[in-house]
Design an enzyme around this catalytic site. Structure first.
Site, mmCIF file in Angstrom:
data_model
loop_
_atom_site.group_PDB
_atom_site.id
_atom_site.type_symbol
_atom_site.label_atom_id
_atom_site.label_comp_id
_atom_site.label_asym_id
_atom_site.label_seq_id
_atom_site.Cartn_x
_atom_site.Cartn_y
_atom_site.Cartn_z
ATOM 1 N N SER A 115 0.876 -1.490 -0.116
ATOM 2 C CA SER A 115 -0.292 -0.520 0.383
ATOM 3 C C SER A 115 0.884 1.130 -0.240
ATOM 4 C CB SER A 115 -0.453 0.480 1.126
ATOM 5 O OG SER A 115 -2.145 -1.007 1.458
HETATM 6 N N1 SAH Z 1 -1.334 -4.853 3.934
HETATM 7 C C1 SAH Z 1 -0.316 -4.439 3.094
HETATM 8 C C2 SAH Z 1 -0.952 -4.965 1.204
HETATM 9 C C3 SAH Z 1 -1.155 -5.698 0.887
HETATM 10 S S1 SAH Z 1 -2.562 -5.783 -0.476
HETATM 11 C C4 SAH Z 1 1.202 -3.605 2.437
HETATM 12 O O1 SAH Z 1 1.269 -3.951 3.636
HETATM 13 O O2 SAH Z 1 0.776 -2.860 1.825
HETATM 14 C C5 SAH Z 1 -4.077 -6.848 -0.056
HETATM 15 C C6 SAH Z 1 -3.476 -8.165 0.333
HETATM 16 O O3 SAH Z 1 -4.783 -8.214 0.863
HETATM 17 C C7 SAH Z 1 -2.918 -8.979 -0.473
HETATM 18 O O4 SAH Z 1 -2.123 -9.848 -0.219
HETATM 19 C C8 SAH Z 1 -4.347 -10.028 -0.927
HETATM 20 O O5 SAH Z 1 -3.598 -11.375 -1.287
HETATM 21 C C9 SAH Z 1 -4.879 -10.222 0.232
HETATM 22 N N2 SAH Z 1 -6.092 -10.759 0.616
HETATM 23 C C10 SAH Z 1 -7.079 -10.369 -0.058
HETATM 24 N N3 SAH Z 1 -8.236 -10.833 0.284
HETATM 25 C C11 SAH Z 1 -7.973 -11.539 0.878
HETATM 26 C C12 SAH Z 1 -8.539 -12.445 2.847
HETATM 27 N N4 SAH Z 1 -9.836 -12.926 2.138
HETATM 28 N N5 SAH Z 1 -7.595 -12.855 3.183
HETATM 29 C C13 SAH Z 1 -6.606 -12.457 3.412
HETATM 30 N N6 SAH Z 1 -5.880 -11.722 2.602
HETATM 31 C C14 SAH Z 1 -6.336 -11.748 1.530
#
Ligand code: SAH
Length: 267
Positions: A115
Site C-alpha cells: 500500500s
Molecule cells: N497490508 C499490505 C497490503 C497488501 S495488498 C501492505 O502492507 O502493503 C492486500 C492483500 O490482501 C493482498 O496480499 C491479498 O492477497 C490480500 N487479501 C485479499 N483478500 C484476502 C482475504 N480474504 N484474506 C486474507 N488476505 C486477503
C-alpha cells in the site's frame, strides 16, 4: 487445538524477483478526484536485476517520507515514529527499492501491491485515534509492511494473508526484522476473521470488498474501530466504530483504490 500462530521454519529472507507492474485498478492508493494531486500510481517498470543499495540513504528517504505525511495531514506521532522505524525498502523487490519512499503503491508479485505510505498512515491513524489498541487484526498482510508498522506500537498484531507465496514472504521479512514474535501471521481467508482470537480493539482490512464482512464487525470489541476500503470500481475508506453489542457507527472517508478482497486461499 492447533495454535493459530504460524511459526514456519525456513529462513529465506532474500529478495524474490517479480516483474510486472501495477495498474490503476490494482494499487492500494488514494484516489484524488479533482485532479490537483496525481494519484501516484507508479509507472509500470520492467524488472531489473540492478542492486540498489539504499544503505544509509534509506533513513534520509524515510525522513522525507515522514515530512510529506505530515504535510498530507497525518498527525499521530505513534504512526509517524513507526513508519520512520520500518525500512519499507526491505519489503519490496530490489529493483523497486529506490522507489520505496515515494508516495506510491508498488507491485509485490501475485498481482498484489504494497500500500501507498499515505494509505497505511491514514488507516492506522484512523483506527488508533484517541485510543491505545492492544490487540489488532490486519486482513491482507501482503508483504508484511503494514503489520511491521503496527507492531512498532501495538502489543498484539494478528495478520491474515490468503496467498501462500505472500504469506511466506511476509513471514520471512518479519522474521529477518525480528518482528515475527510480535506479529502472529496466519495463512487463510481473513474474511472470516480470527474467531478464536477475537475480540479485537482494531481491525484493518487491506483489500476492498463490496461489503465489509459481518464476521469482522462481530469480532470488533465494543469501542473498537475497523477501517476498510469498500466498493468495486469506486471505492471509499469506511471507518466503523462498534458502539454497543448490536450497534456500529459508520463514517465514509476518502476515495481509494485497493486490490480486491477475495474468499478462500491461493496456494
Ligand atoms: N497490508 C499490505 C497490503 C497488501 S495488498 C501492505 O502492507 O502493503 C492486500 C492483500 O490482501 C493482498 O496480499 C491479498 O492477497 C490480500 N487479501 C485479499 N483478500 C484476502 C482475504 N480474504 N484474506 C486474507 N488476505 C486477503
Amino acid at each position: 487445538m492447533p495454535s493459530p500462530f504460524a511459526t514456519g521454519s525456513t529462513n529465506r529472507f532474500g529478495r524474490s524477483s517479480f516483474g510486472g507492474g501495477v495498474s490503476a485498478t490494482n494499487s492500494n492508493t488514494r484516489v484524488i478526484l479533482h485532479g490537483k494531486v496525481p494519484a501516484n500510481v507508479p509507472a509500470v517498470r520492467s524488472n531489473t536485476s540492478t542492486t540498489v543499495n539504499l544503505g544509509l540513504n534509506s533513513e534520509r528517504s524515510r525522513g522525507m517520507m515522514i515530512a510529506r505525511l505530515r504535510k498530507q495531514g497525518i498527525q499521530d506521532e505513534r504512526v509517524l515514529d513507526a513508519m520512520m522505524a520500518v525500512p519499507r525498502h526491505l519489503f519490496v523487490d530490489e529493483g523497486l527499492a529506490s522507489r520505496a519512499y515515494e508516495d506510491a503503491a508498488l507491485p509485490i508479485g501475485y498481482s498484489q501491491t504494497i500500500s501507498q505510505p499515505w494509505v497505511v498512515a491514514r488507516m492506522v491513524s484512523a483506527m488508533c485515534e484517541n485510543r491505545v489498541p492492544v490487540k489488532v487484526l490486519e486482513v491482507g498482510a501482503g508483504c508484511g509492511y503494514q503489520s511491521a508498522v503496527l507492531a512498532q506500537f501495538i502489543k498484539e498484531v494478528h495478520a491474515v494473508e490468503r496467498i501462500r507465496g505472500l504469506y511466506d514472504m511476509a513471514r520471512d521479512r518479519l522474521r529477518s526484522l525480528k518482528l515475527i514474535a510480535r506479529v502472529r501471521l496466519t495463512f487463510g481467508d481473513g474474511m472470516a476473521g480470527l474467531p478464536g482470537v477475537a475480540p479485537f480493539d482494531g481491525i484493518i482490512v487491506a483489500a476492498a470488498g463490496i461489503k465489509i464482512p459481518q464476521a469482522l464487525l462481530e469480532q470488533l470489541a465494543i469501542g473498537g474501530r475497523l477501517i476498510a476500503p469498500e466498493g468495486s470500481t469506486a471505492q471509499r475508506l469506511i471507518l466503523i466504530e462498534r458502539t454497543g453489542a448490536t450497534t456500529w457507527r459508520r463514517e465514509e472517508l476518502e476515495s481509494v483504490r485497493f486490490v480486491p478482497l477475495k474468499p478462500g486461499t491461493q496456494l
